[in-house]
Design a protein around this motif. Structure first.
Motif, mmCIF file in Angstrom:
data_model
loop_
_atom_site.group_PDB
_atom_site.id
_atom_site.type_symbol
_atom_site.label_atom_id
_atom_site.label_comp_id
_atom_site.label_asym_id
_atom_site.label_seq_id
_atom_site.Cartn_x
_atom_site.Cartn_y
_atom_site.Cartn_z
ATOM 1 N N GLY A 109 49.143 52.462 40.013
ATOM 2 C CA GLY A 109 48.149 51.446 39.701
ATOM 3 C C GLY A 109 48.738 50.068 39.501
ATOM 4 N N THR A 110 47.928 49.065 39.797
ATOM 5 C CA THR A 110 48.239 47.671 39.466
ATOM 6 C C THR A 110 47.173 47.184 38.509
ATOM 7 N N ARG A 111 47.627 46.750 37.324
ATOM 8 C CA ARG A 111 46.678 46.210 36.344
ATOM 9 C C ARG A 111 46.484 44.730 36.646
ATOM 10 N N LEU A 112 45.280 44.369 37.053
ATOM 11 C CA LEU A 112 44.951 42.977 37.385
ATOM 12 C C LEU A 112 44.126 42.376 36.255
ATOM 13 N N THR A 113 44.606 41.249 35.754
ATOM 14 C CA THR A 113 43.868 40.512 34.739
ATOM 15 C C THR A 113 43.523 39.151 35.302
ATOM 16 N N VAL A 114 42.231 38.860 35.351
ATOM 17 C CA VAL A 114 41.749 37.566 35.843
ATOM 18 C C VAL A 114 41.261 36.762 34.646
ATOM 19 N N LEU A 115 41.870 35.600 34.450
ATOM 20 C CA LEU A 115 41.552 34.786 33.274
ATOM 21 C C LEU A 115 40.537 33.691 33.611
#
Lengths: 115, 111
Positions: A109-115
Motif C-alpha cells: 500500500g501507499t498511504r496518500l495524504t492530500v492537504l
C-alpha cells in the motif's frame, strides 16, 4: 511467496497537485488492479488493467485518475489534480492468470495524504 | 447490487475458541468467495477461498461454510490463537472481474 512492491509507502501532497503511485507487480503476472482503502473501511476496487488496457473501472475511478504500464515497467496510478477525498491507502494487486479466480497478490500500500 | 455485507464489525474470543465471521451477498453472478486477513500496516493476504460447487472448504484451522440458497458464507477459525488477531475481509467476485470486499471484522483473540 510472490511479492508486489509499491513506491512510495507514504506521500503527502497539496490539493490540486499531481501524484503518481508506483507498483512493481509480480514478474509473470498479467492482470493488475488498484484498490482504495479509507482508514477503517474496506478496500474498494478502482480499476483493473490487462494487456495495456483498462478492462474495468468503478465509479471511484474519476476522470482525474489514469493508469498505465509503459514497456513492462511500473504499473502506475496517476491522479491529476488531487482532491482532499483522495486521501486513502492505495493498494496495488496482481494476478497470474488471464482471468478467472487466480489469487490476487496485494502490495503493502501507499498511504496518500492530500492537504 | 454488488455489495458484500460482513458481520460482526468486531469480535473477541478466548484462545482455543472458534471464531465465526459472517458474510452475505446479493449478486447471483458472484461465484468466487475468498477470505483475506490484514495485520495493521500490512497488505491483505489470502487465507482461503471457495467456489459454489461445494458448500465447505477446509484448510487447517480455517473453514468456509457456503450457503448458495441463502447467499451467505462464513469463516470459522477453530482453536483461535492470539496470532490470529487481525482484520478479516470476505470478498466476492464474478468471472474475470474485480473483488468486492466486505466491511471487515476486527478479530481479537485473548490469551
Amino acid at each position: 511467496g510472490p511479492k508486489v512492491l509499491q513506491i512510495p509507502s507514504h506521500q503527502i501532497i497539496d490539493m490540486g497537485q499531481m501524484v503518481t503511485l508506483n507498483c512493481d507487480p509480480v514478474s509473470n503476472h498479467l492482470y493488475f488492479y488498484w484498490y482504495k482503502q479509507i482508514l477503517g473501511q474496506q478496500m474498494e476496487f478502482l480499476v483493473n488493467f490487462y494487456n495495456g488496457k483498462v478492462m474495468e473501472k468503478s465509479k471511484l475511478f474519476k476522470d482525474q485518475f489514469s493508469v498505465e504500464r509503459p514497456d513492462g515497467s511500473y504499473f502506475t496510478l496517476k491522479i491529476q489534480p488531487t482532491a482532499l477525498e483522495d486521501s486513502a491507502v492505495y493498494f496495488c494487486a496482481s494476478s497470474p492468470l488471464t482471468g478467472g479466480y487466480a489469487e490476487q497478490f496485494f502490495g503493502p500500500g501507499t498511504r496518500l495524504t492530500v492537504l | 447490487q454488488q455489495q458484500v455485507r460482513q458481520s460482526p464489525q468486531s469480535l473477541t474470543v478466548w484462545e482455543g475458541e472458534t471464531a465465526i465471521l459472517n458474510c452475505s451477498y446479493e449478486d447471483s453472478t458472484f461465484d468466487y468467495f475468498p477470505w483475506y486477513h490484514q495485520f495493521p500496516g500490512e497488505s491483505p493476504a489470502l487465507l482461503i477461498a471457495i467456489r459454489p460447487v461445494s458448500n465447505k472448504k477446509e484448510d487447517g484451522r480455517f473453514t468456509i461454510f457456503f450457503n448458495k440458497r441463502e447467499k451467505k458464507f462464513s469463516l470459522h477459525i477453530a482453536d483461535s490463537q492470539p496470532g490470529d488477531s487481525a482484520t478479516y475481509f470476505c470478498a466476492a467476485a464474478s468471472s474475470f472481474s474485480k473483488l468486492v470486499f466486505g466491511q471487515g471484522t476486527s478479530l481479537s483473540v485473548v490469551p
